[in-house]
Design a protein around this motif. Structure first.
Motif, PDB file in Angstrom:
ATOM      1  N   ILE A   7      -1.911 -34.855  -8.976  1.00  0.00           N
ATOM      2  CA  ILE A   7      -1.822 -33.986  -7.801  1.00  0.00           C
ATOM      3  C   ILE A   7      -2.784 -34.541  -6.764  1.00  0.00           C
ATOM      4  O   ILE A   7      -3.949 -34.820  -7.074  1.00  0.00           O
ATOM      5  N   GLY A   8      -2.287 -34.719  -5.534  1.00  0.00           N
ATOM      6  CA  GLY A   8      -3.116 -35.294  -4.493  1.00  0.00           C
ATOM      7  C   GLY A   8      -2.674 -34.874  -3.110  1.00  0.00           C
ATOM      8  O   GLY A   8      -1.778 -34.038  -2.940  1.00  0.00           O
ATOM      9  N   THR A   9      -3.289 -35.489  -2.115  1.00  0.00           N
ATOM     10  CA  THR A   9      -3.046 -35.174  -0.715  1.00  0.00           C
ATOM     11  C   THR A   9      -2.462 -36.392  -0.015  1.00  0.00           C
ATOM     12  O   THR A   9      -2.928 -37.513  -0.224  1.00  0.00           O
ATOM     13  N   VAL A  10      -1.454 -36.168   0.827  1.00  0.00           N
ATOM     14  CA  VAL A  10      -0.848 -37.263   1.585  1.00  0.00           C
ATOM     15  C   VAL A  10      -1.823 -37.692   2.675  1.00  0.00           C
ATOM     16  O   VAL A  10      -2.244 -36.876   3.497  1.00  0.00           O
ATOM     17  N   ALA A  22      -3.717 -39.667  -1.903  1.00  0.00           N
ATOM     18  CA  ALA A  22      -5.082 -39.822  -2.405  1.00  0.00           C
ATOM     19  C   ALA A  22      -5.323 -38.778  -3.483  1.00  0.00           C
ATOM     20  O   ALA A  22      -5.167 -37.587  -3.255  1.00  0.00           O
ATOM     21  N   VAL A  23      -5.703 -39.246  -4.671  1.00  0.00           N
ATOM     22  CA  VAL A  23      -5.992 -38.364  -5.811  1.00  0.00           C
ATOM     23  C   VAL A  23      -7.483 -38.457  -6.090  1.00  0.00           C
ATOM     24  O   VAL A  23      -8.024 -39.555  -6.276  1.00  0.00           O
ATOM     25  N   ILE A  24      -8.155 -37.314  -6.114  1.00  0.00           N
ATOM     26  CA  ILE A  24      -9.594 -37.265  -6.356  1.00  0.00           C
ATOM     27  C   ILE A  24      -9.838 -36.923  -7.819  1.00  0.00           C
ATOM     28  O   ILE A  24      -9.351 -35.912  -8.320  1.00  0.00           O
ATOM     29  N   ASN A  25     -10.572 -37.795  -8.506  1.00  0.00           N
ATOM     30  CA  ASN A  25     -10.928 -37.582  -9.902  1.00  0.00           C
ATOM     31  C   ASN A  25     -12.420 -37.264  -9.964  1.00  0.00           C
ATOM     32  O   ASN A  25     -13.248 -38.057  -9.520  1.00  0.00           O
ATOM     33  N   ARG A  56      -0.059 -31.278   0.190  1.00  0.00           N
ATOM     34  CA  ARG A  56      -0.531 -31.352  -1.200  1.00  0.00           C
ATOM     35  C   ARG A  56       0.718 -31.572  -2.055  1.00  0.00           C
ATOM     36  O   ARG A  56       1.655 -30.769  -2.011  1.00  0.00           O
ATOM     37  N   VAL A  57       0.753 -32.670  -2.819  1.00  0.00           N
ATOM     38  CA  VAL A  57       1.961 -33.042  -3.548  1.00  0.00           C
ATOM     39  C   VAL A  57       1.648 -33.360  -5.012  1.00  0.00           C
ATOM     40  O   VAL A  57       0.511 -33.669  -5.364  1.00  0.00           O
ATOM     41  N   LYS A  58       2.685 -33.262  -5.832  1.00  0.00           N
ATOM     42  CA  LYS A  58       2.615 -33.704  -7.216  1.00  0.00           C
ATOM     43  C   LYS A  58       3.453 -34.971  -7.316  1.00  0.00           C
ATOM     44  O   LYS A  58       4.606 -34.992  -6.877  1.00  0.00           O
ATOM     45  N   ILE A  73       7.434 -38.876  -5.490  1.00  0.00           N
ATOM     46  CA  ILE A  73       7.111 -37.478  -5.189  1.00  0.00           C
ATOM     47  C   ILE A  73       7.955 -36.586  -6.095  1.00  0.00           C
ATOM     48  O   ILE A  73       9.178 -36.688  -6.110  1.00  0.00           O
ATOM     49  N   GLN A  74       7.286 -35.703  -6.837  1.00  0.00           N
ATOM     50  CA  GLN A  74       8.010 -34.767  -7.699  1.00  0.00           C
ATOM     51  C   GLN A  74       8.244 -33.448  -6.971  1.00  0.00           C
ATOM     52  O   GLN A  74       9.339 -32.914  -6.983  1.00  0.00           O
ATOM     53  N   GLU A  75       7.183 -32.924  -6.342  1.00  0.00           N
ATOM     54  CA  GLU A  75       7.345 -31.702  -5.555  1.00  0.00           C
ATOM     55  C   GLU A  75       6.222 -31.592  -4.547  1.00  0.00           C
ATOM     56  O   GLU A  75       5.149 -32.167  -4.721  1.00  0.00           O
ATOM     57  N   ILE A  76       6.485 -30.832  -3.494  1.00  0.00           N
ATOM     58  CA  ILE A  76       5.477 -30.546  -2.478  1.00  0.00           C
ATOM     59  C   ILE A  76       4.887 -29.184  -2.808  1.00  0.00           C
ATOM     60  O   ILE A  76       5.605 -28.188  -2.838  1.00  0.00           O
ATOM     61  N   LEU A  77       3.584 -29.150  -3.060  1.00  0.00           N
ATOM     62  CA  LEU A  77       2.936 -27.901  -3.462  1.00  0.00           C
ATOM     63  C   LEU A  77       2.546 -27.065  -2.248  1.00  0.00           C
ATOM     64  O   LEU A  77       2.820 -25.867  -2.203  1.00  0.00           O
ATOM     65  N   ASN A  78       1.868 -27.662  -1.277  1.00  0.00           N
ATOM     66  CA  ASN A  78       1.467 -26.974  -0.048  1.00  0.00           C
ATOM     67  C   ASN A  78       1.901 -27.809   1.136  1.00  0.00           C
ATOM     68  O   ASN A  78       1.522 -28.970   1.258  1.00  0.00           O
TER      69      ASN A  78
END
Length: 88
Positions: A7-10, A22-25, A56-58, A73-78
């Motif tokens: 899960i990350g941000t475009v 961008a995925v923050i770990n 915000r996407v998965k 892209i699997q789905e758009i969360l926000n």
């Protein structure tokens, strides 16, 4: 073996049918135990160009689609309220 999901941000949508996510770990430092953030950027396939900057996407792992693109892209969360300009 199960496909990986993140899960990350475009952070970029300038390419055609591709977005950069961008995925923050966050993890504790092994010695000092302080929480450290590491950002990893993935190029993900977006076939309809529906994602815009800040969404915000998965994303899920897939077969290699290009030299650097291994995610889709699997789905758009926000969804953000930005209006996307028409690409020429």
């Amino acid at each position: 073996m199960a496909l990986k999901e993140r899960i990350g941000t475009v952070v970029s949508d300038k390419m055609d049918k591709t977005v950069v996510v961008a995925v923050i770990n966050r993890y504790p430092h092994p010695t000092y135990k302080k929480i450290v953030s590491r950002t990893t950027r993935y190029k993900a396939h977006d076939p309809e160009n529906t994602c815009v900057l800040g969404d915000r996407v998965k994303i899920r792992e897939t077969r290699p689609l290009s030299a650097h693109k291994r995610w889709a892209i699997q789905e758009i969360l926000n969804k953000t309220s930005q209006a996307k300009e028409v690409k020429k």
